[in-house]
Scaffold this motif. Structure first.
Motif, PDB file in Angstrom:
ATOM      1  N   GLU A 264     -71.258 -24.948  63.662  1.00 30.01           N
ATOM      2  CA  GLU A 264     -72.712 -25.049  63.553  1.00 30.01           C
ATOM      3  C   GLU A 264     -73.325 -24.154  62.479  1.00 30.01           C
ATOM      4  O   GLU A 264     -74.534 -24.174  62.258  1.00 30.01           O
ATOM      5  N   GLY A 265     -72.499 -23.331  61.812  1.00 32.21           N
ATOM      6  CA  GLY A 265     -72.985 -22.580  60.668  1.00 32.21           C
ATOM      7  C   GLY A 265     -73.727 -21.290  60.944  1.00 32.21           C
ATOM      8  O   GLY A 265     -74.645 -20.921  60.204  1.00 32.21           O
ATOM      9  N   TYR A 266     -73.355 -20.561  61.987  1.00 30.74           N
ATOM     10  CA  TYR A 266     -73.929 -19.239  62.242  1.00 30.74           C
ATOM     11  C   TYR A 266     -72.787 -18.267  62.544  1.00 30.74           C
ATOM     12  O   TYR A 266     -71.615 -18.643  62.500  1.00 30.74           O
ATOM     13  N   ALA A 267     -73.111 -17.022  62.809  1.00 29.33           N
ATOM     14  CA  ALA A 267     -72.096 -16.023  63.151  1.00 29.33           C
ATOM     15  C   ALA A 267     -72.457 -15.343  64.465  1.00 29.33           C
ATOM     16  O   ALA A 267     -73.635 -15.205  64.797  1.00 29.33           O
ATOM     17  N   VAL A 268     -71.441 -14.933  65.188  1.00 23.33           N
ATOM     18  CA  VAL A 268     -71.629 -14.195  66.436  1.00 23.33           C
ATOM     19  C   VAL A 268     -71.473 -12.708  66.136  1.00 23.33           C
ATOM     20  O   VAL A 268     -70.522 -12.298  65.469  1.00 23.33           O
ATOM     21  N   GLY A 269     -72.405 -11.909  66.618  1.00 16.93           N
ATOM     22  CA  GLY A 269     -72.324 -10.471  66.419  1.00 16.93           C
ATOM     23  C   GLY A 269     -71.314  -9.840  67.360  1.00 16.93           C
ATOM     24  O   GLY A 269     -71.256 -10.171  68.545  1.00 16.93           O
ATOM     25  N   ALA A 270     -70.512  -8.929  66.812  1.00 15.55           N
ATOM     26  CA  ALA A 270     -69.560  -8.151  67.615  1.00 15.55           C
ATOM     27  C   ALA A 270     -70.005  -6.690  67.529  1.00 15.55           C
ATOM     28  O   ALA A 270     -69.949  -6.078  66.461  1.00 15.55           O
ATOM     29  N   PHE A 271     -70.474  -6.169  68.654  1.00 15.24           N
ATOM     30  CA  PHE A 271     -71.106  -4.845  68.688  1.00 15.24           C
ATOM     31  C   PHE A 271     -70.239  -3.872  69.485  1.00 15.24           C
ATOM     32  O   PHE A 271     -69.825  -4.183  70.607  1.00 15.24           O
ATOM     33  N   ASN A 272     -69.999  -2.702  68.909  1.00 15.91           N
ATOM     34  CA  ASN A 272     -69.128  -1.729  69.574  1.00 15.91           C
ATOM     35  C   ASN A 272     -69.818  -1.067  70.755  1.00 15.91           C
ATOM     36  O   ASN A 272     -70.924  -0.546  70.627  1.00 15.91           O
ATOM     37  N   ALA A 273     -69.150  -1.104  71.897  1.00 15.60           N
ATOM     38  CA  ALA A 273     -69.687  -0.579  73.157  1.00 15.60           C
ATOM     39  C   ALA A 273     -69.035   0.770  73.454  1.00 15.60           C
ATOM     40  O   ALA A 273     -67.907   0.827  73.925  1.00 15.60           O
ATOM     41  N   ASN A 274     -69.765   1.850  73.184  1.00 14.01           N
ATOM     42  CA  ASN A 274     -69.186   3.190  73.318  1.00 14.01           C
ATOM     43  C   ASN A 274     -69.599   3.935  74.579  1.00 14.01           C
ATOM     44  O   ASN A 274     -68.970   4.923  74.944  1.00 14.01           O
ATOM     45  N   ASN A 275     -70.678   3.484  75.233  1.00 16.77           N
ATOM     46  CA  ASN A 275     -71.084   4.112  76.496  1.00 16.77           C
ATOM     47  C   ASN A 275     -71.908   3.117  77.304  1.00 16.77           C
ATOM     48  O   ASN A 275     -72.168   1.995  76.861  1.00 16.77           O
ATOM     49  N   MET A 276     -72.320   3.511  78.501  1.00 22.80           N
ATOM     50  CA  MET A 276     -73.016   2.594  79.393  1.00 22.80           C
ATOM     51  C   MET A 276     -74.324   2.090  78.800  1.00 22.80           C
ATOM     52  O   MET A 276     -74.642   0.898  78.879  1.00 22.80           O
ATOM     53  N   GLU A 277     -75.101   2.989  78.194  1.00 20.32           N
ATOM     54  CA  GLU A 277     -76.401   2.588  77.658  1.00 20.32           C
ATOM     55  C   GLU A 277     -76.255   1.559  76.543  1.00 20.32           C
ATOM     56  O   GLU A 277     -77.068   0.635  76.424  1.00 20.32           O
ATOM     57  N   ILE A 278     -75.235   1.716  75.724  1.00 19.66           N
ATOM     58  CA  ILE A 278     -75.025   0.758  74.640  1.00 19.66           C
ATOM     59  C   ILE A 278     -74.551  -0.578  75.192  1.00 19.66           C
ATOM     60  O   ILE A 278     -74.967  -1.642  74.718  1.00 19.66           O
ATOM     61  N   VAL A 279     -73.696  -0.565  76.201  1.00 15.86           N
ATOM     62  CA  VAL A 279     -73.294  -1.812  76.873  1.00 15.86           C
ATOM     63  C   VAL A 279     -74.532  -2.537  77.400  1.00 15.86           C
ATOM     64  O   VAL A 279     -74.707  -3.748  77.197  1.00 15.86           O
ATOM     65  N   GLN A 280     -75.397  -1.798  78.075  1.00 20.22           N
ATOM     66  CA  GLN A 280     -76.622  -2.396  78.612  1.00 20.22           C
ATOM     67  C   GLN A 280     -77.504  -2.940  77.497  1.00 20.22           C
ATOM     68  O   GLN A 280     -78.078  -4.032  77.611  1.00 20.22           O
ATOM     69  N   ALA A 281     -77.625  -2.204  76.405  1.00 15.16           N
ATOM     70  CA  ALA A 281     -78.462  -2.626  75.283  1.00 15.16           C
ATOM     71  C   ALA A 281     -77.947  -3.917  74.661  1.00 15.16           C
ATOM     72  O   ALA A 281     -78.732  -4.815  74.320  1.00 15.16           O
ATOM     73  N   ILE A 282     -76.634  -4.033  74.505  1.00 18.33           N
ATOM     74  CA  ILE A 282     -76.046  -5.228  73.895  1.00 18.33           C
ATOM     75  C   ILE A 282     -76.352  -6.459  74.738  1.00 18.33           C
ATOM     76  O   ILE A 282     -76.780  -7.499  74.221  1.00 18.33           O
TER      77      ILE A 282
END
Length: 284
Positions: free
Chosen positions: A16-34
């Motif tokens: 479909e011509g887009y990209a999926v973001g891969a975000f590094n999860a380093n702690n709980m708050e970042i996991v929640q944010a993603i």
């Protein structure tokens, strides 16, 4: 919902011509944010953990946090090992419940990289775990992975074709001018090389070291075949800068929630912005 293989997300993105973001999860708050960002953008998302993050938080904690977040989410979430240079670490992540792993044999001679990648594929494929490989050396430093500028090499298109033919790998990270960590200047991507590689291998291609790459360059690379874009440094910058701001403005604050909470919210906004750039919003 349950964790999904990265392949499920990338093949759709490629089509479909887009990209999926891969975000590094380093702690709980970042996991929640993603996850919050992905929910708000109605976007598929990949949460990934580097070997350094696993060493810091513990494999069970990383797997547990992301699995819990995925089960509560209404969008597809994958859990991916980023830059797995150690075969035993890759296997541990598969056993722990990761839905995708990267085996990074880019520092090895070509034939040895192929052999080790096939060894990982032999284990991962029967249990529907996606595998990403890397060809070419991306400069910079990401946790335990360091490549000096003088050792960084761009991916050779013909070697990429040979590598895919010999492995049948599902996605390939290539080196076209990006670097891990903070850039000292504006990176110059080799779009001609990317186009040649995509014409030869016909599989989803991954762009590492994407923090600091201008949005226009990211979007052009997606049009030329990039389906997965890795973001780590930008998250660290936004998260830590917001913490510093709160601490400097409220010097007597001792409640970690009131320091980390605003950092999480700032991270949500950053990730939402990235998803819009990648074109993955409303693609869940």
């Amino acid at each position: 919902m349950a964790l999904v293989p990265v392949n499920d997300l990338l093949f759709k993105a490629d089509k479909e011509g887009y990209a999926v973001g891969a975000f590094n999860a380093n702690n709980m708050e970042i996991v929640q944010a993603i996850v919050e960002a992905a929910e708000q953008e109605n976007s598929p998302v990949i949460m990934q953990a580097s070997q350094g993050a696993i060493k810091y938080a513990g494999l069970e904690y990383i797997t547990g946090m992301v699995t819990i977040a995925a089960k509560a989410a209404n969008i597809p979430v994958a859990l991916h090992l980023d830059h797995g240079t150690d075969f035993e670490q890759v296997i541990k992540c598969i056993r722990s419940g990761f839905s995708s792993v990267m085996y990074d044999g880019s520092k090895l001679p070509l034939e040895e990289n192929i052999a080790m990648t096939n060894k990982v594929l032999e284990i991962a494929r029967p249990i529907n775990v996606s595998v990403e490989a890397e060809l070419g050396k991306i400069g910079g430093t990401e946790d335990d992975v360091h490549v000096a500028d003088k050792d960084a090499t761009f991916t050779d298109p013909n070697e990429a074709k040979y590598f895919v033919e010999k492995t049948g790998i599902e996605s390939l990270a290539i080196a076209i001018g990006t670097a891990h960590g903070q850039y000292k200047g504006e990176p110059k991507l080799d779009f001609e090389r990317l186009e040649k590689i995509k014409n030869l291998i016909k599989i989803p291609i991954v762009l590492h070291g994407s923090s600091g790459v201008p949005d226009e360059a990211i979007q052009k690379s997606i049009k030329l075949g990039i389906c997965k874009v890795n973001i780590d440094t930008n998250i660290r910058e936004v998260f830590v800068n917001e913490m510093k701001k709160v601490v400097s403005e409220k010097t007597s604050e001792i409640d970690p929630r009131k320091i980390l909470g605003p950092a999480k919210e700032a991270t949500v906004e950053l990730i939402r912005e990235k998803m819009r750039v990648f074109g993955s919003s409303n693609k869940a």
